[in-house]
Motif scaffolding. Structure first.
Motif, PDB file in Angstrom:
ATOM      1  N   SER A 183     -33.694  -9.603   2.313  1.00  0.00           N
ATOM      2  CA  SER A 183     -32.777  -9.405   3.435  1.00  0.00           C
ATOM      3  C   SER A 183     -33.441  -8.454   4.414  1.00  0.00           C
ATOM      4  CB  SER A 183     -31.421  -8.855   2.974  1.00  0.00           C
ATOM      5  OG  SER A 183     -31.565  -7.543   2.445  1.00  0.00           O
ATOM      6  N   LEU A 184     -32.909  -8.431   5.630  1.00  0.00           N
ATOM      7  CA  LEU A 184     -33.470  -7.586   6.677  1.00  0.00           C
ATOM      8  C   LEU A 184     -32.346  -6.910   7.447  1.00  0.00           C
ATOM      9  CD1 LEU A 184     -36.182 -10.044   8.029  1.00  0.00           C
ATOM     10  CD2 LEU A 184     -36.648  -7.876   6.856  1.00  0.00           C
ATOM     11  N   THR A 185     -32.652  -5.797   8.078  1.00  0.00           N
ATOM     12  CA  THR A 185     -31.710  -5.113   8.961  1.00  0.00           C
ATOM     13  C   THR A 185     -32.233  -5.191  10.395  1.00  0.00           C
ATOM     14  OG1 THR A 185     -32.788  -2.958   8.798  1.00  0.00           O
ATOM     15  CG2 THR A 185     -31.151  -3.504   7.104  1.00  0.00           C
ATOM     16  N   LEU A 186     -31.386  -4.847  11.338  1.00  0.00           N
ATOM     17  CA  LEU A 186     -31.830  -4.824  12.730  1.00  0.00           C
ATOM     18  C   LEU A 186     -32.938  -3.797  12.932  1.00  0.00           C
ATOM     19  CD1 LEU A 186     -28.439  -5.116  14.665  1.00  0.00           C
ATOM     20  CD2 LEU A 186     -30.055  -6.930  14.068  1.00  0.00           C
ATOM     21  N   ALA A 187     -32.857  -2.673  12.215  1.00  0.00           N
ATOM     22  CA  ALA A 187     -33.892  -1.656  12.349  1.00  0.00           C
ATOM     23  C   ALA A 187     -35.258  -2.196  11.936  1.00  0.00           C
ATOM     24  CB  ALA A 187     -33.530  -0.433  11.507  1.00  0.00           C
ATOM     25  N   ASP A 188     -35.298  -3.113  10.953  1.00  0.00           N
ATOM     26  CA  ASP A 188     -36.562  -3.711  10.528  1.00  0.00           C
ATOM     27  C   ASP A 188     -37.212  -4.518  11.656  1.00  0.00           C
ATOM     28  OD1 ASP A 188     -36.309  -2.754   7.899  1.00  0.00           O
ATOM     29  OD2 ASP A 188     -35.105  -4.496   7.305  1.00  0.00           O
ATOM     30  N   LEU A 189     -36.404  -4.956  12.632  1.00  0.00           N
ATOM     31  CA  LEU A 189     -36.881  -5.858  13.688  1.00  0.00           C
ATOM     32  C   LEU A 189     -37.053  -5.163  15.026  1.00  0.00           C
ATOM     33  CD1 LEU A 189     -34.410  -8.773  12.830  1.00  0.00           C
ATOM     34  CD2 LEU A 189     -36.774  -8.541  12.037  1.00  0.00           C
ATOM     35  N   ASP A 208     -27.204  -7.771  21.446  1.00  0.00           N
ATOM     36  CA  ASP A 208     -27.652  -6.783  22.433  1.00  0.00           C
ATOM     37  C   ASP A 208     -26.927  -5.454  22.229  1.00  0.00           C
ATOM     38  OD1 ASP A 208     -29.486  -8.456  23.591  1.00  0.00           O
ATOM     39  OD2 ASP A 208     -28.247  -8.959  25.338  1.00  0.00           O
ATOM     40  N   ARG A 209     -25.631  -5.531  21.997  1.00  0.00           N
ATOM     41  CA  ARG A 209     -24.858  -4.300  21.797  1.00  0.00           C
ATOM     42  C   ARG A 209     -25.253  -3.607  20.499  1.00  0.00           C
ATOM     43  NH1 ARG A 209     -18.919  -6.690  23.530  1.00  0.00           N
ATOM     44  NH2 ARG A 209     -19.361  -6.872  25.767  1.00  0.00           N
ATOM     45  N   ALA A 210     -25.513  -4.392  19.459  1.00  0.00           N
ATOM     46  CA  ALA A 210     -25.897  -3.799  18.177  1.00  0.00           C
ATOM     47  C   ALA A 210     -27.233  -3.066  18.285  1.00  0.00           C
ATOM     48  CB  ALA A 210     -25.963  -4.880  17.103  1.00  0.00           C
ATOM     49  N   LEU A 257     -29.331 -11.417   7.262  1.00  0.00           N
ATOM     50  CA  LEU A 257     -29.294 -10.141   7.975  1.00  0.00           C
ATOM     51  C   LEU A 257     -28.282  -9.235   7.286  1.00  0.00           C
ATOM     52  CD1 LEU A 257     -30.304  -8.580  10.539  1.00  0.00           C
ATOM     53  CD2 LEU A 257     -28.163  -9.325  11.618  1.00  0.00           C
ATOM     54  N   ASP A 258     -28.729  -8.085   6.853  1.00  0.00           N
ATOM     55  CA  ASP A 258     -27.873  -7.142   6.129  1.00  0.00           C
ATOM     56  C   ASP A 258     -27.335  -6.106   7.109  1.00  0.00           C
ATOM     57  OD1 ASP A 258     -26.557  -5.613   4.288  1.00  0.00           O
ATOM     58  OD2 ASP A 258     -28.363  -4.772   3.360  1.00  0.00           O
ATOM     59  N   GLU A 259     -26.291  -6.502   7.827  1.00  0.00           N
ATOM     60  CA  GLU A 259     -25.625  -5.609   8.775  1.00  0.00           C
ATOM     61  C   GLU A 259     -24.116  -5.765   8.586  1.00  0.00           C
ATOM     62  OE1 GLU A 259     -26.775  -3.355  10.771  1.00  0.00           O
ATOM     63  OE2 GLU A 259     -28.940  -3.792  10.658  1.00  0.00           O
ATOM     64  N   PRO A 260     -23.490  -4.947   7.740  1.00  0.00           N
ATOM     65  CA  PRO A 260     -22.049  -5.069   7.487  1.00  0.00           C
ATOM     66  C   PRO A 260     -21.236  -5.044   8.779  1.00  0.00           C
ATOM     67  CG  PRO A 260     -23.048  -3.525   5.961  1.00  0.00           C
ATOM     68  CD  PRO A 260     -24.109  -3.855   6.983  1.00  0.00           C
ATOM     69  N   GLY A 261     -20.304  -5.958   8.879  1.00  0.00           N
ATOM     70  CA  GLY A 261     -19.423  -6.009  10.045  1.00  0.00           C
ATOM     71  C   GLY A 261     -19.950  -6.825  11.200  1.00  0.00           C
ATOM     72  N   LEU A 262     -21.203  -7.268  11.114  1.00  0.00           N
ATOM     73  CA  LEU A 262     -21.769  -8.056  12.203  1.00  0.00           C
ATOM     74  C   LEU A 262     -21.747  -9.531  11.813  1.00  0.00           C
ATOM     75  CD1 LEU A 262     -23.101  -7.969  14.999  1.00  0.00           C
ATOM     76  CD2 LEU A 262     -25.315  -7.813  13.847  1.00  0.00           C
TER      77      LEU A 262
END
Length: 300
Positions: A183-189, A208-210, A257-262
């Motif tokens: 899995s990946l997070t936004l920070a990884d990208l 974009d907002r995230a 994508l491991d982003e809870p709530g997204l």
């Protein structure tokens, strides 16, 4: 005072442009201008303040606008009642949709509606500005009903019903250093270039907002309107992508994508300041029937 005069007035008042109002009414600009002049002459007041650079409602126009809308709505309700009583449901239904709607079989849904109500003219369109454009078309009366993929915070002024949601996945080219991750997070990208939908599309708005909330606005190098076109650009090495998992991305590597709530929401919406017309209400009723599988199943 004629209904067409009121329609022209409302169109110009909402668009604040005679050119855009004429396009909306499928009329020429000179006809719209002449109609407004005749209405102003009949009322004995100026409804708009005009200049070479802008069109604005006059004080009288601001007072007249809600009354004109109410009169048009009353006329439309009267037409619906008479049509239903005489020969079944008639009229038109303007529907806005997305280029990709997941598990919703929209052609099948509209085909079923057409078989039940063959005298209703269906007009289906896609906005070049995605869900944001569709929402604005609803608010300004250019659509009767629309499928949207926007966050709840962007649905002000609309009546909505959630149909389902889909998680986001990351799309990577072969041999990308992150391909072996589970899995990946936004920070990884954060340092990647991206392939995405244009601005205004619901999933683009959310991402974009995230990224902005992380303090790392991203670089989008390729914008395509159809999610099915994303894999080719990713495979060509032009960037990575984060998109809703709508089972449209065959032949590419996807990682959750491991982003809870997204998540990407799919809602159906009508204009909030007035009840939907009878045709729109019947389409909403049809969507509620069990024969249509509309919920987008969450992926693990």
């Amino acid at each position: 005072m004629e209904t067409r005069q009121l329609e022209c007035f409302v169109a110009v008042a909402e668009e604040l442009s005679f050119t855009r109002a004429a396009r909306r009414l499928y009329a020429v600009q000179s006809t719209v201008s002449a109609t407004i002049q005749a209405l102003e002459s009949e009322l004995g007041v100026k409804l708009f303040d005009r200049s070479t650079r802008r069109v604005a409602l006059s004080p009288a126009g601001k007072v007249f606008l809600p009354e004109a809308k109410a009169a048009l709505e009353a006329v439309e309700r009267a037409r619906e009642v008479v049509a239903d009583a005489s020969a079944g449901l008639r009229g038109s239904l303007r529907i806005g949709t997305l280029t990709s709607v997941g598990d919703l079989d929209l052609p099948d849904l509209l085909g079923a509606f057409h078989r039940r109500y063959p005298l209703v003219d269906l007009h289906v369109s896609v906005s070049i500005t995605g869900s944001t454009g569709l929402a604005e078309d609803l608010r300004h009366g250019r659509l009767d009903i629309a499928l949207l993929g926007l966050p709840e915070s962007d649905l002000a002024g609309l009546d909505t019903k959630m149909l389902g949601s889909a998680p986001f996945v990351v799309v990577l080219p072969d041999a990308h250093p992150l391909c072996d991750r589970r899995s990946l997070t936004l920070a990884d990208l954060a340092d990647e270039s991206f392939v995405d939908n244009p601005r205004g599309f619901g999933n683009r708005v959310a991402l974009d907002r995230a990224f902005e909330a992380l303090g790392t606005p991203r670089r989008v190098v390729v914008e395509v309107a159809d999610l099915r076109a994303v894999p080719a650009y990713v495979a060509a090495g032009l960037g990575v992508a984060v998109v809703p998992d709508l089972r449209l991305l065959a032949g590419v590597r996807t990682i959750p994508l491991d982003e809870p709530g997204l998540a990407w929401p799919l809602t159906i919406a009508t204009r909030g300041e007035r009840p939907p017309g009878r045709a729109a209400r019947l389409l909403l009723d049809l969507i509620d029937e069990e024969e249509f599988s509309l919920v987008l199943p969450a992926r693990p």
